[in-house]
Enzyme design. Sequence first.
Site, PDB file in Angstrom:
ATOM      1  N   LYS A 148       0.821  -1.210   0.000  1.00  0.00           N
ATOM      2  CA  LYS A 148       0.000   0.000   0.000  1.00  0.00           C
ATOM      3  C   LYS A 148       0.864   1.273   0.000  1.00  0.00           C
ATOM      4  CE  LYS A 148      -3.970  -2.210   2.253  1.00  0.00           C
ATOM      5  NZ  LYS A 148      -4.999  -2.080   3.321  1.00  0.00           N
ATOM      6  N   TYR A 179     -12.560  -1.345  -3.506  1.00  0.00           N
ATOM      7  CA  TYR A 179     -13.060  -1.503  -2.132  1.00  0.00           C
ATOM      8  C   TYR A 179     -14.576  -1.289  -2.029  1.00  0.00           C
ATOM      9  CZ  TYR A 179      -8.336  -1.888  -0.181  1.00  0.00           C
ATOM     10  OH  TYR A 179      -7.074  -2.336   0.153  1.00  0.00           O
ATOM     11  N   ASN A 207      -2.089   0.231   6.652  1.00  0.00           N
ATOM     12  CA  ASN A 207      -1.558  -1.012   7.205  1.00  0.00           C
ATOM     13  C   ASN A 207      -0.681  -1.809   6.240  1.00  0.00           C
ATOM     14  OD1 ASN A 207      -3.603  -1.879   5.605  1.00  0.00           O
ATOM     15  ND2 ASN A 207      -4.764  -2.945   7.196  1.00  0.00           N
ATOM     16  N   GLU A 251      -9.787 -10.017  -7.665  1.00  0.00           N
ATOM     17  CA  GLU A 251      -8.821  -8.930  -7.467  1.00  0.00           C
ATOM     18  C   GLU A 251      -7.635  -9.050  -8.427  1.00  0.00           C
ATOM     19  OE1 GLU A 251     -10.008  -8.499  -2.739  1.00  0.00           O
ATOM     20  OE2 GLU A 251      -8.016  -9.245  -3.265  1.00  0.00           O
TER      21      GLU A 251
HETATM   22  P1  ADP Z   1      -8.173  -6.649   5.680  1.00  0.00           P
HETATM   23  O1  ADP Z   1      -7.413  -5.727   4.738  1.00  0.00           O
HETATM   24  O2  ADP Z   1      -7.316  -7.107   6.820  1.00  0.00           O
HETATM   25  O3  ADP Z   1      -8.882  -7.768   4.969  1.00  0.00           O
HETATM   26  P2  ADP Z   1     -10.751  -5.294   5.937  1.00  0.00           P
HETATM   27  O4  ADP Z   1     -11.197  -6.040   4.704  1.00  0.00           O
HETATM   28  O5  ADP Z   1     -11.620  -5.334   7.135  1.00  0.00           O
HETATM   29  O6  ADP Z   1      -9.291  -5.746   6.384  1.00  0.00           O
HETATM   30  O7  ADP Z   1     -10.563  -3.751   5.565  1.00  0.00           O
HETATM   31  C1  ADP Z   1      -9.996  -3.361   4.339  1.00  0.00           C
HETATM   32  C2  ADP Z   1      -9.036  -2.223   4.580  1.00  0.00           C
HETATM   33  O8  ADP Z   1      -9.777  -1.086   5.066  1.00  0.00           O
HETATM   34  C3  ADP Z   1      -8.002  -2.466   5.685  1.00  0.00           C
HETATM   35  O9  ADP Z   1      -6.882  -3.210   5.231  1.00  0.00           O
HETATM   36  C4  ADP Z   1      -7.635  -1.047   6.097  1.00  0.00           C
HETATM   37  O10 ADP Z   1      -6.728  -0.449   5.148  1.00  0.00           O
HETATM   38  C5  ADP Z   1      -8.995  -0.344   5.990  1.00  0.00           C
HETATM   39  N1  ADP Z   1      -9.683  -0.338   7.293  1.00  0.00           N
HETATM   40  C6  ADP Z   1     -10.285  -1.374   7.915  1.00  0.00           C
HETATM   41  N2  ADP Z   1     -10.816  -1.017   9.098  1.00  0.00           N
HETATM   42  C7  ADP Z   1     -10.549   0.316   9.238  1.00  0.00           C
HETATM   43  C8  ADP Z   1     -10.822   1.296  10.245  1.00  0.00           C
HETATM   44  N3  ADP Z   1     -11.502   0.974  11.346  1.00  0.00           N
HETATM   45  N4  ADP Z   1     -10.388   2.565  10.038  1.00  0.00           N
HETATM   46  C9  ADP Z   1      -9.706   2.906   8.919  1.00  0.00           C
HETATM   47  N5  ADP Z   1      -9.422   2.035   7.924  1.00  0.00           N
HETATM   48  C10 ADP Z   1      -9.822   0.752   8.075  1.00  0.00           C
END
Ligand code: ADP
Length: 140
Positions: free
Chosen positions: A11, A51, A114, A128
């Site tokens: 990212k 997303y 992250n 994807e």
């Molecule tokens: P993952 O990427 O671990 O599968 P999710 O699908 O739940 O997690 O979320 C997609 C992405 O959205 C995350 O990797 C992160 O970049 C962002 N995200 C998730 N939860 C939050 C939050 N509470 N606040 C801000 N960004 C978030």
Amino acid sequence: MATNRTFTMIKPDAVKNGHIGAILQQINAGGFKIVAMKYTKLSAEKAGEFYAVHAERPFYGELVEFMSSGPIVAAVLEKDNAVADFRTLIGATNPAEAAEGTIRKQFATSIGENAVHGSDSDENADIESQFHFAGTEIFG
Ligand code: ADP
């Protein structure tokens, strides 16, 4: 549908912070073969599309802005049990909860920024991968 492939993005935060090389090294050390890869940048429209499943979540706007804020590395990875094993390698969404040694624990700065994406199912890995790569760009 391939069950031995997953899709990842390094990212914008990790790219900006100079972690491309270290993350690719850990991906290889984890036993994943890179079968497609590109250095690219998502438009806000493309990030929103990628997303779209999160469109109703409160962090959607922030996520789209972040994911289109700078270049990313997109890749398709191959390994037995790729989706689950890659989720283990990257760790929990929130780096504060990620296990020691995981990529997010080492390189993520917050739950939003992250460091890496990893597909959450074989079906999504396929969708994807096709979102980012033509069939001729994947070398299995
Ligand atoms: P993952 O990427 O671990 O599968 P999710 O699908 O739940 O997690 O979320 C997609 C992405 O959205 C995350 O990797 C992160 O970049 C962002 N995200 C998730 N939860 C939050 C939050 N509470 N606040 C801000 N960004 C978030």
